[in-house]
Design an enzyme around this catalytic site. Structure first.
Site, mmCIF file in Angstrom:
data_model
loop_
_atom_site.group_PDB
_atom_site.id
_atom_site.type_symbol
_atom_site.label_atom_id
_atom_site.label_comp_id
_atom_site.label_asym_id
_atom_site.label_seq_id
_atom_site.Cartn_x
_atom_site.Cartn_y
_atom_site.Cartn_z
ATOM 1 N N CYS A 71 -11.053 6.376 3.631
ATOM 2 C CA CYS A 71 -11.095 4.747 3.109
ATOM 3 C C CYS A 71 -10.506 4.629 1.612
ATOM 4 O O CYS A 71 -11.038 5.308 0.627
ATOM 5 C CB CYS A 71 -12.531 4.510 3.070
ATOM 6 S SG CYS A 71 -12.898 2.723 2.463
ATOM 7 N N CYS A 90 -12.849 2.982 -0.831
ATOM 8 C CA CYS A 90 -13.859 3.793 -0.997
ATOM 9 C C CYS A 90 -13.589 4.894 -2.316
ATOM 10 O O CYS A 90 -14.277 5.208 -3.092
ATOM 11 C CB CYS A 90 -14.463 4.632 -0.027
ATOM 12 S SG CYS A 90 -14.958 3.745 1.462
#
Length: 650
Positions: free
Chosen positions: A197, A200
């Site tokens: 991600c 993230c």
């Protein structure tokens, strides 16, 4: 193929597509090219085209219309020199080529657009947190000029020194969830992320820096959703990153994706870390209910994962042993019933903690309570059960669990409650038998106490005197009469010396003259008709109807007019039915279409004629002068005429 056989590449491609074969020895369902077959297809087309001269009028005409010479010769070869069909083939090929080109352009445009969107998604605003970022500072302070901020950041007042990274940042698992999150002494940022991600990777370092700057006042627990599916499933994570704010084991708020700006992140941290501080915008009622549901799921998951299988097995064996010792300690035939009551009290204490592990009053037991003192405190095995699930003695009459903690681990309580349920189910038959004996003992003790009190107060003598005063007539007989087919019951009081004739006279319903009344008493197996003078003259005592009896009365049977005697012919003649013309419907004995006594004749117009052929009427018709008579009868709801004929006419 195109070079060797001197044909356009698209002709060779068409031949290759037509020659594709599926499978082969050891190849399964794999498609492969049969080059020999493709060359044969091309050779067949070239041979067919050799018969079409490039100088013929048809080829020149198609070339003048803008078609390729080679393809024109090929299409003419396919259509046996029919120029119209050849032109149609060439036009169809052009349309297919144009459609394929448009499709490729659209696919390329869609791929380019998707690439641009993916690039836009991966482009995020980076969040930078300076080394002196204070999550508890107000927004106004954050908006001060950079020069003043620099002066303030040199040595912020009241701000703890930065914490060590390993003290406030943890990689969480289901096994560590209870210790790191549920029982955390400080607020927790639960960061659900994934290695692949992009956002993230931008957010997690910023959160780590914030927790380090908070100096131990905030904890970051990172959850890798690919490795900890149970946690992300319990929290219903639908986007990454997702950050939950947890305090005292309860989820207070959450956000998904990147924060809009530093002010929104600061507001989230203020609401999480400062008690009484509300989030902006406030948490809605629906969100609060959802957070409570997720908190309960997280609590159960953490408790179950933190309690190992071996610890669970040891606790089950310990509680089962204590419950068996409880039965031995109580003893007696009713010991199992008393132990059952005590076990249910223990189960209730455990269920209260499981229902609300945050409520402090459920985690404290007052053994001086009247019920607990009689059913729990006096039995050492019960105290052992409570200690095995985490309770500790505090003073002489108090036991507590998880003292000083905001929440208690419910795993031992769940295991203890389930163990008690299994023990009760295993011994349910012995518990039921002991409960019956215990109930009988209590009832006997109650009756003994009442008898003793009655004897002291003289109540027993007064009752005997009252019984002596209530004399009952031994000759009184109560007859409960009911007419057959009716529900109403008539009570008639009679004397034992009264006969059935007198009962007949006292019947509360009318009886016509000449009708026979039948008296039936099923209990005494008695059936008497009023025509039986001998039985009717017997008394109720002789018929054993004392002191009470239920009698069913049947009315409606008439006496026979006379007794028929004589020869068989005379008897048959006396039983003969009435003479005269009549239909079987008029006397209601036979159906109109049974075919036994008469026939129905359709007279048309909805009229039915009944042909009567009974022997007695036929004889009477033969004796009459005109040989027939008529009578009206109703057939099927309509009035119809009836014709009676003699045997000769039939």
């Amino acid at each position: 193929i195109s070079k060797d056989m001197n044909v356009p590449p698209d002709i060779a491609m068409a031949a290759i597509s037509a020659s594709l074969v599926v499978g082969g020895e050891g190849q399964g369902q794999e498609r492969r090219i049969d080059e020999a077959a493709a060359r044969a297809i091309v050779k067949a087309e070239v041979d067919a085209m050799s018969n079409v001269s490039q100088e013929c009028d048809e080829v020149k005409q198609l070339v003048s219309e803008g078609f390729d010479p080679f393809l024109s010769r090929r299409s003419l070869a396919f259509t046996e020199m029919n120029i119209d069909n050849a032109r149609a083939i060439l036009i169809a090929d052009q349309q297919d080529e144009e459609a394929e080109r448009l499709e490729m352009e659209q696919a390329a445009a869609a791929a380019k657009k998707k690439e641009e969107e993916d690039t836009a998604k991966l482009t995020h605003k980076a969040i930078t947190v300076n080394s002196n970022f204070d999550p508890l500072a107000s927004t106004a302070a954050a908006a001060t000029p950079p020069k003043q901020q620099q002066q303030q950041q040199q040595k912020p007042e009241g701000m703890p020194p930065p914490a060590k990274k390993h003290e406030v940042i943890f990689e969480g698992t289901t096994q560590d969830l209870q210790k790191l999150v549920i029982e955390s002494p400080v607020p927790v940022l639960l960061d659900v992320y994934a290695d692949w991600c992009g956002p993230c990777k931008q957010l997690t370092p910023a959160l780590e820096q914030i927790c380090v700057n908070a100096g131990g006042m905030l904890r970051l627990v990172k959850i890798n959703t690919d490795q900890q599916r149970q946690i992300s499933s319990a929290l219903e994570v639908k986007a990454l990153p997702t950050v939950f704010g947890i305090r005292d084991g309860k989820i207070l708020h959450m956000f998904q994706g990147m924060p809009r700006d530093e002010a929104s992140l600061r507001n989230f941290l203020m609401g999480l870390m400062v008690p009484g501080q509300s989030f902006q915008p406030p948490v809605t009622k629906e969100e609060k209910e959802k957070y409570e549901e997720w908190s309960a799921k997280l609590l159960k998951l953490a408790a179950g994962a933190s309690f190992s299988f071996s610890a669970r097995e040891r606790l089950q064996n310990k509680i089962a042993k204590d419950l068996d010792e409880l039965v031995e300690t109580i003893g007696g035939e009713t010991g199992m019933a008393v132990a059952d009551d005590t076990a249910r009290v223990l189960r209730s204490l455990m269920s209260n903690v499981i229902k609300d592990p945050f409520e402090v009053k459920f985690r404290k037991i007052n053994l001086g309570n009247k019920i607990l003192a009689s059913k729990v405190a006096q039995y050492p095995p019960c105290i052992s059960v409570l200690k095995s699930i985490g309770f500790v003695q505090e003073g002489e009459s108090t036991m507590v669990v998880a003292k000083g903690k905001k929440v208690v681990n419910i795993a031992p309580f769940v295991v203890g409650r389930d163990c008690i349920d299994k023990w009760i189910d295993k011994n349910r038959y012995q518990i039921s038998a002991a409960a019956r004996k215990r109930k009988d003992e209590i009832e006997r003790a109650r009756l003994a106490v009442e008898a003793e009190e009655a004897e002291k107060n003289g109540v027993h003598d007064e009752e005997e005197d009252e019984e002596e005063d209530d004399d009952v007539d031994p000759n009184l007989c109560t007859i409960k009469l009911r007419v057959e087919g009716k529900k109403k019951v008539h009570d008639i009081e009679m004397d034992a010396s009264d006969t059935l004739n007198k009962l007949f006279e006292k019947l509360p319903f009318p009886v016509k003259e000449g009708e026979i009344v039948q008296f039936t008493c099923a209990a005494k197996r008695l059936i008497v008709k009023s025509s039986d003078e001998k039985s009717m003259s017997k008394t109720l005592s002789e018929l054993k109807l004392m002191p009470a009896a239920s009698v069913v009365v049947k009315i409606g049977e008439r006496k026979a007019a006379e007794v028929v005697s004589g020869s068989l012919a005379e008897r048959a003649s006396s039983k003969k039915k009435k003479t005269g013309s009549h239909s079987m419907h008029s006397i209601g004995l036979y159906a109109k279409d049974d075919g036994n006594k008469g026939e129905l004749i359709d007279g048309g117009g909805g009229t039915l004629w009944e042909h009567d052929v009974t022997d007695d009427e036929a004889e009477e018709v033969a004796d009459s002068k005109d040989g027939s008579c008529s009578e009206s009868a109703v057939i099927g709801g309509e009035k119809s005429d009836e014709i009676v004929v003699s045997d000769d006419e039939e």
